[in-house]
Design a protein around this motif. Sequence first.
Motif, short mmCIF file in Angstrom:
data_model
loop_
_atom_site.label_atom_id
_atom_site.label_comp_id
_atom_site.label_asym_id
_atom_site.label_seq_id
_atom_site.Cartn_x
_atom_site.Cartn_y
_atom_site.Cartn_z
N UNK A 239 71.01 -3.31 53.15
CA UNK A 239 72.06 -3.74 52.22
C UNK A 239 72.57 -2.56 51.40
N UNK A 240 71.65 -1.74 50.94
CA UNK A 240 72.03 -0.58 50.14
C UNK A 240 72.91 0.38 50.93
N UNK A 245 76.41 0.99 48.84
CA UNK A 245 76.91 2.36 48.70
C UNK A 245 78.32 2.53 49.25
N UNK A 246 78.66 2.01 50.42
CA UNK A 246 80.05 2.15 50.87
C UNK A 246 81.05 1.48 49.93
N UNK A 247 80.71 0.30 49.43
CA UNK A 247 81.63 -0.39 48.54
C UNK A 247 81.81 0.35 47.23
N UNK A 248 80.72 0.85 46.66
CA UNK A 248 80.81 1.53 45.37
C UNK A 248 81.52 2.87 45.51
N UNK A 249 81.14 3.66 46.49
CA UNK A 249 81.79 4.97 46.64
C UNK A 249 83.26 4.82 47.00
N UNK A 250 83.59 3.84 47.82
CA UNK A 250 84.99 3.61 48.17
C UNK A 250 85.83 3.15 47.01
N UNK A 251 85.20 2.49 46.05
CA UNK A 251 85.90 1.99 44.86
C UNK A 251 86.24 3.12 43.88
N UNK A 252 85.50 4.22 43.94
CA UNK A 252 85.69 5.38 43.06
C UNK A 252 85.64 4.97 41.58
N UNK A 286 69.99 5.70 44.14
CA UNK A 286 71.17 5.88 44.98
C UNK A 286 72.46 5.82 44.19
N UNK A 287 72.49 5.02 43.13
CA UNK A 287 73.71 4.87 42.33
C UNK A 287 73.81 5.88 41.19
N UNK A 288 72.74 6.60 40.93
CA UNK A 288 72.63 7.42 39.71
C UNK A 288 73.73 8.48 39.58
N UNK A 381 85.24 -4.13 52.77
CA UNK A 381 84.99 -2.95 51.94
C UNK A 381 86.16 -1.99 52.02
N UNK A 382 86.68 -1.78 53.17
CA UNK A 382 87.67 -0.75 53.36
C UNK A 382 89.08 -1.25 53.06
#
Length: 384
Positions: A239-240, A245-252, A286-288, A381-382
């Motif tokens: 899940x991570x 991680x893809x959703x959070x990083x893509x959201x910027x 991972x989110x830090x 996500x994308x």
Amino acid sequence: MNDVMTALSARTSPLPQFIGAEIYRGSTYGAWHPLRVPRVSTVMDLSRALGWLPAAQFITSPRAKVAALTGFHTPAYLAALQAAETAQSVSQAVRARHALGTPSNPVFPEMFRRPATAAGGSLLAGELLKYGGIIYSPAGGTHHGLPDRANGFCYLNDPVLAIQSLRRNGAQRVAYVDIDAHHPDGVEQAFAQDPDTLLISTHEINRWPRSGAITDQGAGQVFNLPVPAGLHDDDMALILQALILPAVTGFRPDAIVLQCGADAVTEDPQSRLCLSNNAHWAVVAALRDIAPRYLVLGGGGYNPWSVGRLWTGVWAVLNKRAIPDHLPDPAADVLRALRWDGAPKRLQPQDHWMTTLRDAPRHGKVHDAVRVGVAQLKPRIFRA
């Protein structure tokens, strides 16, 4: 004055800051309630016993003023909550309208002051993160609170107030990630239609409040993943890596708020999930470093040993400290002093709860329901 100076210096401190208060040490929802157990005080004591919480990194949480709480909560509800604390009773009409004085949300001596202190910490965190940084407030994470009602042990909704505070202090895009065993219904109600707030929740399927369907989309930034009983570390690792991680990083995002509820571990009585605390720490790590502002909150957690060990480990991860294989005597003594009256028979204290922080990893074959759920959400996500 010292607390004010500490808070001001935290604005420019490169070190993570811990927001806590002594009100949690003696406050309890009642002898029968799941929140009868000590939690935040254990994390404070254990972190200090390990030498991880010097004065320079600790901020005493202020109590939020009523005016600050009206950013989400109605004046009528806040007045009723204060009146209930003063009178230590509620009328039938107040119980029906505001859900105060119920088995889940009982009348107790600090029923306004305690949640107002947690909310004050979250509001302060938004201010202190104006120029970036990391803040940990384990008393926060009360994600069920509704504008005009208490809900699910939550009298106020400090994650909503934290996101609002972050916004007032320069964070336009906020990613909210919730790994509690229960769906953050109050937070979703507040921000589901806000395209500048990303909401990601993993929560046990068919677990109260039975909201958070995988089909919920809101303004396109809602990602709910109901997970099966027995969810283990390898499930959460997938899940991570494939969803969070893809959703959070893509959201910027300009800021990340992580609700790190501790009730998804095997030893917790309020879920049927089977994570070890390693899974939570992996998400924290991972989110830090993704966004300039990072706020980590507590949440659920009803076994005093598992929640104390897990949340103390969160503080270690935020500070990039190594977690010892065995605790030194002063830290072990903190855990040995805990009591859990009425603990379920299957959760009687175990020796390693007193001498370690880290659980043994809980591996297994990834559940088909997890793979299917991630696959269902991944195309969105994308597009978000």
